[in-house]
Design an enzyme around this catalytic site. Structure first.
Site, PDB file in Angstrom:
ATOM      1  N   LYS A  10       0.848  -1.188   0.000  1.00 43.41           N
ATOM      2  CA  LYS A  10       0.000   0.000   0.000  1.00 43.41           C
ATOM      3  C   LYS A  10       0.888   1.243   0.000  1.00 43.41           C
ATOM      4  O   LYS A  10       2.052   1.204   0.411  1.00 43.41           O
ATOM      5  CB  LYS A  10      -0.954   0.036   1.195  1.00 43.41           C
ATOM      6  CG  LYS A  10      -0.266   0.120   2.579  1.00 43.41           C
ATOM      7  CD  LYS A  10       0.147   1.524   3.003  1.00 43.41           C
ATOM      8  CE  LYS A  10       0.933   1.502   4.314  1.00 43.41           C
ATOM      9  NZ  LYS A  10       1.632   2.768   4.614  1.00 43.41           N
ATOM     10  N   ALA A  96      10.432  -3.250   5.920  1.00 40.57           N
ATOM     11  CA  ALA A  96      10.566  -2.018   6.715  1.00 40.57           C
ATOM     12  C   ALA A  96      10.660  -0.798   5.820  1.00 40.57           C
ATOM     13  O   ALA A  96      11.571   0.009   5.932  1.00 40.57           O
ATOM     14  CB  ALA A  96      11.789  -2.108   7.640  1.00 40.57           C
ATOM     15  N   ALA A 100       3.709  -1.487   4.156  1.00 43.44           N
ATOM     16  CA  ALA A 100       2.825  -2.454   4.830  1.00 43.44           C
ATOM     17  C   ALA A 100       3.018  -3.877   4.335  1.00 43.44           C
ATOM     18  O   ALA A 100       2.075  -4.666   4.305  1.00 43.44           O
ATOM     19  CB  ALA A 100       1.353  -2.039   4.694  1.00 43.44           C
ATOM     20  N   ASP A 136      -2.090  -1.530  10.205  1.00 47.02           N
ATOM     21  CA  ASP A 136      -2.424  -1.533   8.777  1.00 47.02           C
ATOM     22  C   ASP A 136      -3.106  -2.812   8.320  1.00 47.02           C
ATOM     23  O   ASP A 136      -3.512  -2.914   7.158  1.00 47.02           O
ATOM     24  CB  ASP A 136      -1.154  -1.333   7.938  1.00 47.02           C
ATOM     25  CG  ASP A 136      -0.602   0.083   8.030  1.00 47.02           C
ATOM     26  OD1 ASP A 136      -1.393   1.019   8.253  1.00 47.02           O
ATOM     27  OD2 ASP A 136       0.622   0.258   7.869  1.00 47.02           O
TER      28      ASP A 136
END
Length: 289
Positions: A10, A96, A100, A136
């Site tokens: 995302k 990271a 997400a 998320d």
């Protein structure tokens, strides 16, 4: 029996932080959309009562720290599932990165195990379970385009953005989301205009969408990691219509509608950055099989 589930990344078209809540979390308002960069999550049914995580990516934990593991564990405990699963995660989303990836793997695991273990849950029920795993995960259960409020678990569907290319660039650094939120100064903050962004989406107005992208976490991450600011500057210089950091970073994305400009930005960044992708927006919510 095996099942393969796509786990898309995302991006945040808009990310606002309103205040710090009594529970220690921050109250957020985020507009997110899924893009065509995805992990591949393969679920293999086991007769034995255990959860295995397999991945060739050394940054992906293979134990309880993995959000997909947590998703499977939560379903097993809540619905007294006695069978097990091997979860094989093929990582394409950078780790990271503010995209997400881990949350999407967990959401894909929830959707897939709902089918594999024949639980019969709705997307709404899976999203509530997802909210217990990470901020998320609820959005990633639905996919598509949505505004997320609260900690990120209150989801309202929105129309998909106008058709365009998304160019992603991630430097070879990791960003601590907790550290970024800890350093965030809520006083005197310039907040993005979510209402204008929503109008842009509802009217399929590309100019309005690109004019109202915004992320209040950017200043913190750019201060901690000047290389992220350099990527932003390069994207603008190569001609992106809008440039924004996704989530807490460090990934930066640019939006363009024309193929020729997409290629120019993509090729220009390839010599400047470790991981560069050019993808389309997915933007539509998943059906529940």
């Amino acid at each position: 029996m095996k099942l393969v589930v796509k786990a898309p990344a995302k991006i945040n078209l808009s990310l606002d932080v309103l205040y710090k809540r009594p529970d220690g979390y921050h109250e957020v308002e985020m507009i997110m959309t899924t893009i065509d960069l995805a992990d591949r999550v393969e679920l293999t049914l086991l007769d034995s009562d255990k959860i295995n995580i397999l991945s060739h990516n050394r940054f992906v934990p293979d134990d309880q720290r993995n959000l997909a593991y947590q998703a499977a564990q939560l379903l097993k405990e809540r619905y007294q599932v006695k069978k097990g699963v091997t979860i094989t995660i093929e990582k394409n989303i950078p780790v990271a990165a503010g995209l997400a990836g881990g949350s999407s793997d967990a959401a894909a695991t929830l959707r897939g195990l709902n089918k594999l273990w024949k639980l019969g849950l709705t997307l709404d029920e899976l999203a509530v379970i997802g909210s217990e795993i990470g901020s998320d995960v609820s959005f990633c259960v639905y996919g598509g385009t949505a505004i997320a409020k609260g900690r990120g678990e209150k989801i309202v569907e929105l129309p998909p953005p106008p058709t365009c290319w998304i160019i992603l660039a991630k430097p070879f650094i990791g960003v601590s989301t907790a550290e970024v939120y800890r350093r965030l100064d809520l006083t005197g903050m310039m907040h993005p205009n979510l209402d204008e962004m929503i109008q842009g989406l509802e009217n399929n107005n590309y100019q309005k969408v690109i004019s109202h992208v915004g992320n209040v976490l950017e200043d913190v991450t750019l201060h901690l990691h000047p290389e992220v600011a350099q990527i932003k500057d390069q994207m603008k210089r190569f001609g992106a219509d809008a440039v924004l950091m996704s989530g807490s970073g460090p990934t930066v994305f640019g939006m363009v509608q024309h193929d020729s400009r997409m290629h120019r930005i993509y090729n220009g960044l390839r010599g400047f950055c470790d991981q560069v992708f050019a993808v389309r927006i997915l933007g539509e919510r998943y059906p529940l099989d």
